[in-house]
Design an enzyme around this catalytic site. Structure first.
Site, PDB file in Angstrom:
ATOM      1  N   LYS A 196      12.415  -0.241  14.543  1.00 18.65           N
ATOM      2  CA  LYS A 196      12.580   1.112  13.989  1.00 18.65           C
ATOM      3  C   LYS A 196      11.276   1.903  14.087  1.00 18.65           C
ATOM      4  O   LYS A 196      11.250   3.092  13.806  1.00 18.65           O
ATOM      5  CB  LYS A 196      13.023   1.024  12.529  1.00 18.65           C
ATOM      6  CG  LYS A 196      14.443   0.472  12.357  1.00 18.65           C
ATOM      7  CD  LYS A 196      14.854   0.544  10.916  1.00 18.65           C
ATOM      8  CE  LYS A 196      15.988  -0.404  10.584  1.00 18.65           C
ATOM      9  NZ  LYS A 196      17.266  -0.038  11.204  1.00 18.65           N
TER      10      LYS A 196
ATOM     11  N   ASP B  21      11.954  -3.816   0.517  1.00 19.33           N
ATOM     12  CA  ASP B  21      12.489  -3.658   1.870  1.00 19.33           C
ATOM     13  C   ASP B  21      11.846  -2.411   2.467  1.00 19.33           C
ATOM     14  O   ASP B  21      12.166  -1.293   2.066  1.00 19.33           O
ATOM     15  CB  ASP B  21      14.018  -3.533   1.774  1.00 19.33           C
ATOM     16  CG  ASP B  21      14.656  -3.039   3.076  1.00 19.33           C
ATOM     17  OD1 ASP B  21      13.932  -2.798   4.057  1.00 19.33           O
ATOM     18  OD2 ASP B  21      15.896  -2.896   3.094  1.00 19.33           O
TER      19      ASP B  21
ATOM     20  N   CYS C 230      25.708   0.363   6.504  1.00 19.90           N
ATOM     21  CA  CYS C 230      25.412  -0.957   5.918  1.00 19.90           C
ATOM     22  C   CYS C 230      25.013  -0.798   4.450  1.00 19.90           C
ATOM     23  O   CYS C 230      24.120  -1.486   3.954  1.00 19.90           O
ATOM     24  CB  CYS C 230      24.313  -1.680   6.688  1.00 19.90           C
ATOM     25  SG  CYS C 230      24.768  -2.048   8.375  1.00 19.90           S
TER      26      CYS C 230
ATOM     27  N   GLN D  72      12.665   1.168   6.409  1.00 23.37           N
ATOM     28  CA  GLN D  72      12.709   2.606   6.693  1.00 23.37           C
ATOM     29  C   GLN D  72      11.413   3.308   6.302  1.00 23.37           C
ATOM     30  O   GLN D  72      11.292   4.523   6.464  1.00 23.37           O
ATOM     31  CB  GLN D  72      13.884   3.250   5.946  1.00 23.37           C
ATOM     32  CG  GLN D  72      15.241   2.720   6.352  1.00 23.37           C
ATOM     33  CD  GLN D  72      15.645   3.160   7.761  1.00 23.37           C
ATOM     34  OE1 GLN D  72      15.112   4.132   8.304  1.00 23.37           O
ATOM     35  NE2 GLN D  72      16.570   2.433   8.352  1.00 23.37           N
TER      36      GLN D  72
ATOM     37  N   HIS E 239      20.399  -1.350   1.505  1.00 25.71           N
ATOM     38  CA  HIS E 239      21.049  -1.791   2.738  1.00 25.71           C
ATOM     39  C   HIS E 239      21.614  -3.187   2.450  1.00 25.71           C
ATOM     40  O   HIS E 239      21.069  -3.917   1.620  1.00 25.71           O
ATOM     41  CB  HIS E 239      19.970  -1.868   3.828  1.00 25.71           C
ATOM     42  CG  HIS E 239      20.471  -2.174   5.207  1.00 25.71           C
ATOM     43  ND1 HIS E 239      20.847  -3.433   5.594  1.00 25.71           N
ATOM     44  CD2 HIS E 239      20.635  -1.381   6.297  1.00 25.71           C
ATOM     45  CE1 HIS E 239      21.219  -3.400   6.869  1.00 25.71           C
ATOM     46  NE2 HIS E 239      21.099  -2.163   7.315  1.00 25.71           N
TER      47      HIS E 239
END
Lengths: 160, 438
Positions: free
Chosen positions: B246, B219, B386, B222, B139
């Site tokens: 999220k 990261d 993104c 997700q 991302h």
């Protein structure tokens, strides 16, 4: 007509499948790149001018059906127009896609726009307005910069 | 549906599962927005998740009963606000398997967490000639901060490529790691393709090959909503960042989890209230962890909302969450694959894939797919997600993306598939002159 039917009118889908004037133009007097950073749609617009008159217009790029059809229809509509005429057409189309113009209540506008009226379905989809207007902003930018040298590409972006 | 108490999820969906259709895991009635829009098929949870009432109630209760500026007042209400904030941190830390709350820094979200490391650690440890390794799967939030850090410090950005089915190419990664590698940043789960990266293995691999003091940054935006995580066990990952919104929590809150020793040595990211110890005319000393990295009045309500989201997810069970999403993913992939012209992106192995379906339809731009689906109440994302470096490598300007979560069920998948069929029909009409009306 449902909102979706109004957006994806036959003529829009047809221009999307078979865009007119979809080619690189050699020896263009104006080259402008349009870009919508939000969705990544991009196009290049080429114009050939004779004095104050647009004698040829072409485009290439990637984008949704609306942006492609709008660009295709724009290149057809702008050929033969003088700079002020093209500017007036830009204003009409801009008003149409942003919902400021009711063509049924404005016979003069209806006549000026002709088949471009099909772009009016976009007004019901605020997030798609930019798709329809990108090519027109590119046109305005191409005609507006008198000093731009031959083939001197300039970037324009849609305001949010 | 009965009132939710104690932030627990109601299990209507589970009960329905005895039937043949894949029901939702959590009851839609737990989610006011979904309960109020029965015809909505929300398939954009990878962008942001809908909120259960338990989260909204927890935040409201804080504002109505315990609200004051924490860490400041000598009065009882401020103390109570401080306590709520500390409790929220402990709750979130427990959910993520973090034993020491000093290493859990609340942020605005994943983006801020990653920027914090790039600025606070990167500026002092990356020098001309050094190398930063990222991947083509990232991302922008885990790409641009490193790209710009490299530019500022005169370092080189190296980009790890992908296999044909959208996984990290570990051979390529091996060739990128050198003694000059200072930072290796990659995502746990790809937002665009759903690829689940073997994070522990990659981190251990990096640890063996990169400079001994290189940092590994993950990261987790997700991954946090979908996978059971025990961050204390991810020994070779130095920093792990995630977002609250999220994972059913509110927007504007997230966390960065890092090693205490490293965080102690790092300079602060932002300066202001709360993060100081003593402010002299000439110099200032910093507050202890985690406050050193939390300048200004914190987002207490956000932290409380995130803690409530953790409780809610825990009551569903993260293994059940993963199994549910996998079931919907499998259905969606199977059904979309039968539509001619649909191209599916991402790993074919469901074990290596989160509940994300990225696809294109021949001759139709993803934005048009999304608009037509929207006409039937189906919310999908269309665009570059993104992840422009990834889109370039997939050689598409954009994809359409559907993503699943606890409140989705088989009807959502059916609506998605029906919408794609409808899109195809609509665009095919123009292709066939015999079907034209005039």
């Amino acid at each position: 007509m449902s909102n979706l039917d109004a957006l994806y009118q036959e003529i829009i889908l047809e221009h999307n499948r078979r865009p007119r004037n979809y080619r690189v133009m050699e020896g263009a007097d104006r080259v402008v790149k349009g870009h919508n950073p939000l969705c990544g749609d991009a196009l290049t617009l080429w114009l050939k001018l004779e004095g104050d008159r647009v004698i040829d217009a072409s485009f290439q790029g990637s984008g949704c059906a609306i942006s492609r059809a709008s660009a295709s229809m724009m290149t057809e509509a702008v050929k033969g127009k003088t700079r002020p005429e093209a500017e007036a057409l830009f204003t009409r189309v801009h008003d149409l896609v942003t919902g400021k113009l009711d063509v049924d209540a404005d016979p003069a506008a209806k006549k000026t726009l002709g088949s471009l009226r099909a772009l009016g379905g976009v007004a019901r989809f605020p997030i798609r307005v930019k798709c329809a207007s990108m090519a027109w902003h590119a046109l305005r930018s191409a005609l507006g910069s008198d000093e731009s040298s031959t083939n001197g590409a300039s970037e324009i972006s849609e305001e949010p | 549906m009965s009132k939710v108490s104690g932030g627990r999820a109601s299990r209507k969906g589970r009960a329905e599962k005895r039937g043949t259709r894949a029901a939702s895991l959590a009851s839609r009635s737990d989610f006011p927005l979904l309960a109020g829009s029965p015809a909505l098929h929300y398939l954009d949870s990878a962008a942001t998740a809908q909120k259960p009432r338990a989260v909204l109630d927890a935040m409201r209760a804080y504002y109505e009963h315990d609200y004051a500026n924490p860490h400041r007042g000598a009065y009882t209400l401020s103390v109570r606000s401080t306590e709520r904030y500390h409790e929220a941190r402990e709750r979130v830390a427990t959910f993520f398997g973090v034993g020491d709350t000093r290493r859990l820094i609340f942020t605005r979200g994943t983006t801020e967490g990653l920027n914090l490391i790039a600025t606070a650690w990167g500026t002092e440890h990356v020098f001309p000639g050094d190398e930063i390794v990222v991947t083509a799967l990232e991302h922008h939030a885990n790409f641009v901060p490193w790209q710009q850090l490299a530019l500022r410090q005169g370092a080189k950005l190296r980009i790890c490529g992908l296999t044909s089915d959208g996984r990290l190419d570990l051979d390529a990664l091996a060739s990128l790691l050198t003694a000059r590698t200072r930072i290796v940043a990659f995502n746990h789960v790809s937002n665009a393709l759903g690829t689940i990266n073997p994070v522990a293995e990659i981190a251990a691999f990096v640890r063996r090959r990169a400079a001994p003091d290189a940092i590994v940054v993950c990261d987790g935006a997700q991954a946090a909503p979908h996978l059971r995580l025990t961050l204390d066990d991810l020994a070779d990952v130095d920093f792990y960042a995630f977002s609250g919104h999220k994972m059913l929590g509110p927007m504007g809150i997230g966390a960065l989890v890092g090693p205490v020793a490293l965080l102690e040595r790092m300079s602060p990211y932002q300066m202001g209230g709360d993060m100081i110890e003593i402010v002299g005319d000439e110099e200032t000393t910093w507050n202890v962890l985690p406050h050193k990295f939390e300048a200004g009045t914190p987002n207490v309500a956000g932290a409380i909302g995130l803690a409530a989201a953790c409780t809610y997810l825990e009551s569903l069970g993260m293994d059940a969450v993963r199994a549910h999403e996998r079931e919907l993913l499998q259905l969606a992939l199977q059904q979309l694959a039968t539509i001619e012209g649909v191209q599916l992106f991402g790993p074919r192995d469901l074990a290596a894939r989160s509940g994300v379906v990225s696809f294109t339809l021949a001759g139709v731009h993803p934005h048009d797919i999304a608009t037509i689906l929207d006409g039937d109440g189906v919310c999908v994302r269309a665009g570059h997600h993104c992840a422009q470096p990834l889109m370039r490598r997939l050689d598409v300007p954009a994809t359409a993306r559907a993503s699943f979560y606890v409140y989705n069920d088989e009807r959502d998948v059916e609506a998605l598939v029906a919408g794609v069929e409808k899109t195809k029909t609509l665009f095919a009409v123009a292709a066939d002159p015999s079907l034209r009306s005039g």
